[in-house]
Write an enzyme that holds these catalytic residues in place. Structure first.
Site, PDB file in Angstrom:
ATOM      1  N   VAL A  14       0.847  -1.210   0.000  1.00  0.00           N
ATOM      2  CA  VAL A  14       0.000   0.000   0.000  1.00  0.00           C
ATOM      3  C   VAL A  14       0.882   1.259   0.000  1.00  0.00           C
ATOM      4  O   VAL A  14       0.557   2.259  -0.654  1.00  0.00           O
ATOM      5  CB  VAL A  14      -0.981  -0.004   1.191  1.00  0.00           C
ATOM      6  CG1 VAL A  14      -1.861   1.243   1.168  1.00  0.00           C
ATOM      7  CG2 VAL A  14      -1.854  -1.252   1.157  1.00  0.00           C
ATOM      8  N   LYS A 105      -7.262  -1.467   9.165  1.00  0.00           N
ATOM      9  CA  LYS A 105      -8.585  -1.810   9.718  1.00  0.00           C
ATOM     10  C   LYS A 105      -8.481  -2.450  11.092  1.00  0.00           C
ATOM     11  O   LYS A 105      -9.378  -2.297  11.920  1.00  0.00           O
ATOM     12  CB  LYS A 105      -9.371  -2.717   8.769  1.00  0.00           C
ATOM     13  CG  LYS A 105      -8.718  -4.044   8.450  1.00  0.00           C
ATOM     14  CD  LYS A 105      -8.249  -4.067   7.036  1.00  0.00           C
ATOM     15  CE  LYS A 105      -7.045  -4.964   6.879  1.00  0.00           C
ATOM     16  NZ  LYS A 105      -6.443  -4.873   5.582  1.00  0.00           N
ATOM     17  N   VAL A 132     -11.393   0.146   4.747  1.00  0.00           N
ATOM     18  CA  VAL A 132     -12.537  -0.693   4.376  1.00  0.00           C
ATOM     19  C   VAL A 132     -12.707  -0.659   2.857  1.00  0.00           C
ATOM     20  O   VAL A 132     -12.930   0.396   2.266  1.00  0.00           O
ATOM     21  CB  VAL A 132     -13.841  -0.196   5.058  1.00  0.00           C
ATOM     22  CG1 VAL A 132     -15.021  -1.069   4.657  1.00  0.00           C
ATOM     23  CG2 VAL A 132     -13.685  -0.190   6.576  1.00  0.00           C
ATOM     24  N   GLY A 134     -10.602  -1.020   0.325  1.00  0.00           N
ATOM     25  CA  GLY A 134      -9.560  -0.409  -0.514  1.00  0.00           C
ATOM     26  C   GLY A 134     -10.004   0.850  -1.231  1.00  0.00           C
ATOM     27  O   GLY A 134     -10.256   1.884  -0.619  1.00  0.00           O
ATOM     28  N   GLU A 190      -3.465 -10.854   2.941  1.00  0.00           N
ATOM     29  CA  GLU A 190      -2.698 -10.292   4.052  1.00  0.00           C
ATOM     30  C   GLU A 190      -1.408 -11.103   4.201  1.00  0.00           C
ATOM     31  O   GLU A 190      -1.318 -12.235   3.717  1.00  0.00           O
ATOM     32  CB  GLU A 190      -3.500 -10.413   5.351  1.00  0.00           C
ATOM     33  CG  GLU A 190      -4.793  -9.630   5.358  1.00  0.00           C
ATOM     34  CD  GLU A 190      -4.576  -8.137   5.235  1.00  0.00           C
ATOM     35  OE1 GLU A 190      -3.949  -7.552   6.123  1.00  0.00           O
ATOM     36  OE2 GLU A 190      -5.026  -7.554   4.238  1.00  0.00           O
ATOM     37  N   LYS A 205     -13.475  -4.997   9.143  1.00  0.00           N
ATOM     38  CA  LYS A 205     -14.098  -3.991   8.265  1.00  0.00           C
ATOM     39  C   LYS A 205     -15.578  -3.839   8.607  1.00  0.00           C
ATOM     40  O   LYS A 205     -16.111  -2.724   8.637  1.00  0.00           O
ATOM     41  CB  LYS A 205     -13.913  -4.402   6.800  1.00  0.00           C
ATOM     42  CG  LYS A 205     -12.445  -4.376   6.355  1.00  0.00           C
ATOM     43  CD  LYS A 205     -12.258  -5.063   5.003  1.00  0.00           C
ATOM     44  CE  LYS A 205     -10.792  -5.082   4.587  1.00  0.00           C
ATOM     45  NZ  LYS A 205     -10.542  -5.950   3.434  1.00  0.00           N
ATOM     46  N   GLY A 302      -5.005  -4.290  -3.128  1.00  0.00           N
ATOM     47  CA  GLY A 302      -4.022  -3.971  -4.162  1.00  0.00           C
ATOM     48  C   GLY A 302      -3.436  -2.588  -3.949  1.00  0.00           C
ATOM     49  O   GLY A 302      -4.045  -1.715  -3.326  1.00  0.00           O
TER      50      GLY A 302
HETATM   51  N1  HSE Z   1      -6.362  -8.726   2.315  1.00  0.00           N
HETATM   52  C1  HSE Z   1      -7.434  -7.830   2.054  1.00  0.00           C
HETATM   53  C2  HSE Z   1      -8.356  -8.451   1.030  1.00  0.00           C
HETATM   54  C3  HSE Z   1      -6.991  -6.520   1.472  1.00  0.00           C
HETATM   55  O1  HSE Z   1      -8.053  -9.502   0.488  1.00  0.00           O
HETATM   56  O2  HSE Z   1      -9.396  -7.868   0.775  1.00  0.00           O
HETATM   57  C4  HSE Z   1      -6.807  -5.423   2.440  1.00  0.00           C
HETATM   58  O3  HSE Z   1      -7.846  -5.284   3.331  1.00  0.00           O
END
Ligand code: HSE
Length: 437
Positions: A14, A105, A132, A134, A190, A205, A302
């Site tokens: 990120v 989050k 929350v 992305g 993650e 989230k 992403g």
């Molecule tokens: N690992 C999370 C997902 C992305 O797959 O949505 C970041 O919150």
């Protein structure tokens, strides 16, 4: 032109995305806001690693206080993830008079209330749009453009990794492990993918959304959460035969002064808008009493989509400095909704069990369900293949697939425990919610 100096904590996926978005769209941001946003310091514990971004000399620091206590830094962007030390870093930054933007989050779900208070006490801002979904501006939308609405229900696909895995299992017949490997390669998961597949990421989230939408505290650990690792090709085939798709759903609903919530794989009717949300995409479906049905759709994970949300928050904070006023609304976690959080509540449920293929088994199961007033909507039996070398007359086992009519989840849990105790079935393999048409 106002120069805004940003100190960033972390330069992982990120962080790299945030850096790239700011570089790529620098001219557009300057032209439309008059803001010259500069990342002047980046806390990077491993400056020797190539991060694939062109960071100028002198920007990296291995001392976090070069940012948190640096009088030249206006905004701290926290992108290291995890509750600690991120939470302590955010607190220190706020106490040192810096506004904070975070994509974290876990921190907002666990400590959001405390950190929001510290921000208020120090007259600085704490923003967390990227935490929350992305790139989807769900938090800003709920707390600004949609503020005039009362919402009774929200349902979301809040985790890209699990949506990607379930899509690949359904569409390409991949195993759970193969699909997880692909999600990791693509950088959606993650660092520890159990947070994705067991539902904790989605629960964090959902906890944040519940605070914003219903004004109550629903700590992630209290949100009933089931992961996707038990979803099998048998469930996929059944869902498809019955015109459902399996999605990892986070849902919350207000009913008679109570809020019910859960994170669980769910059977979603194929013609429901959420059923068409595939791969790593996220979506939030909600109904306001003025605006009616809405669905937000976009990339929930992403580098660049999440970077887009982070930079949006940085611009929001910076404009506020510029105007030195409360001219825009700030997304506020709320705990004043006067509602009680009451667990999972009731609904329709799908259950897959393995049972000995013997006379009377189904009768024992339905008797116990009857004691609990649980009515069966659909039941299907699939004989299991005998193991190699097993006699053709030896008792085999069968897979039983049920959809129950609406019942309280805690009553279903009680009935399933009794069915197991009675040894009517060998195991309960999977439980999923069934979404109403
Ligand atoms: N690992 C999370 C997902 C992305 O797959 O949505 C970041 O919150």
């Amino acid at each position: 032109m106002a120069t805004i100096k940003v100190g960033m904590l972390g330069i992982g996926t990120v962080g790299q995305g945030t850096f790239r978005v700011l570089t790529m769209n620098y001219d557009k941001i300057l032209a439309s806001t008059g803001l010259d946003i500069q990342i002047t310091k980046i806390y990077n514990r491993h400056p020797e690693l190539d991060r694939g971004v062109d960071v100028p000399e002198g920007v990296y620091t291995t001392d976090v206080n070069d940012i948190l206590k640096n009088p030249d830094i206006d905004i701290v962007v926290e992108l290291i993830g995890g509750v600690e030390p991120a939470s302590t870093f955010i607190k220190t930054a706020l106490e040192n008079g810096k506004s904070v933007v975070t994509a974290n989050k876990a921190v907002i779900a666990a400590r959001g209330q405390e950190l929001a208070q510290i921000a208020m006490d120090h007259h600085v801002l704490l923003r967390f749009e990227a935490a929350v979904c992305g790139g989807i501006p769900i938090i800003t939308s709920i707390t600004t453009a949609l503020l005039s609405n009362h919402f009774e229900e929200l349902q979301g696909i809040l985790n890209g990794t699990t949506n990607f895995i379930l899509t690949k299992m359904e569409e390409e017949g991949l195993s759970y492990q193969e699909a997880l490997g692909m999600a990791q390669e693509k950088g959606f998961a993650e660092a520890d993918p159990t947070a994705d597949v067991d539902g904790l990421d989605a629960a964090n989230k959902l906890s944040i959304l519940i605070s914003l939408v219903f004004g109550i505290s629903a700590p992630p650990a209290q949100i009933p959460t089931r992961g996707i690792s038990n979803v099998s090709s048998i469930d996929m085939d059944f869902a498809s035969e019955m015109d459902f798709r399996i999605k990892m759903l986070a849902s919350a609903k207000e009913e008679n002064g109570k809020v019910y919530a859960a994170v669980s794989p769910a059977l979603v009717p194929v013609d429901h808008p959420l059923a068409s949300v595939a791969n790593e995409f996220n979506a939030v479906f909600l109904t306001g009493n003025a605006v009616d049905d809405l669905m937000f759709y976009g990339r929930g994970a992403g580098a660049m989509p999440t970077g887009s949300a982070v930079v949006g928050d940085v611009i929001g904070v910076a404009r506020k400095f510029e105007k030195d006023s409360d001219y825009d609304l700030v997304p506020q976690l709320r705990y004043d909704g006067g509602l009680d959080f009451a667990g999972e509540g009731s609904g329709r449920y799908y259950v897959r069990m393995t049972a000995p293929d013997q006379p009377g088994v189904l009768g024992r199961i339905t008797t116990i369900l009857g004691w609990h007033n649980i009515s069966i909507d659909t039941v299907v039996q699939r004989p299991q293949k005998k193991a190699k070398g097993q006699s053709s007359t030896a008792p085999g086992s069968a897979t039983l697939l049920f959809i129950f009519q609406k019942a309280e989840k805690k009553v279903i849990d009680r009935a399933l425990s009794e069915i197991l105790l009675d040894k009517a079935v060998t195991s309960v393999e999977n439980v999923m919610r069934v979404v109403e048409e």
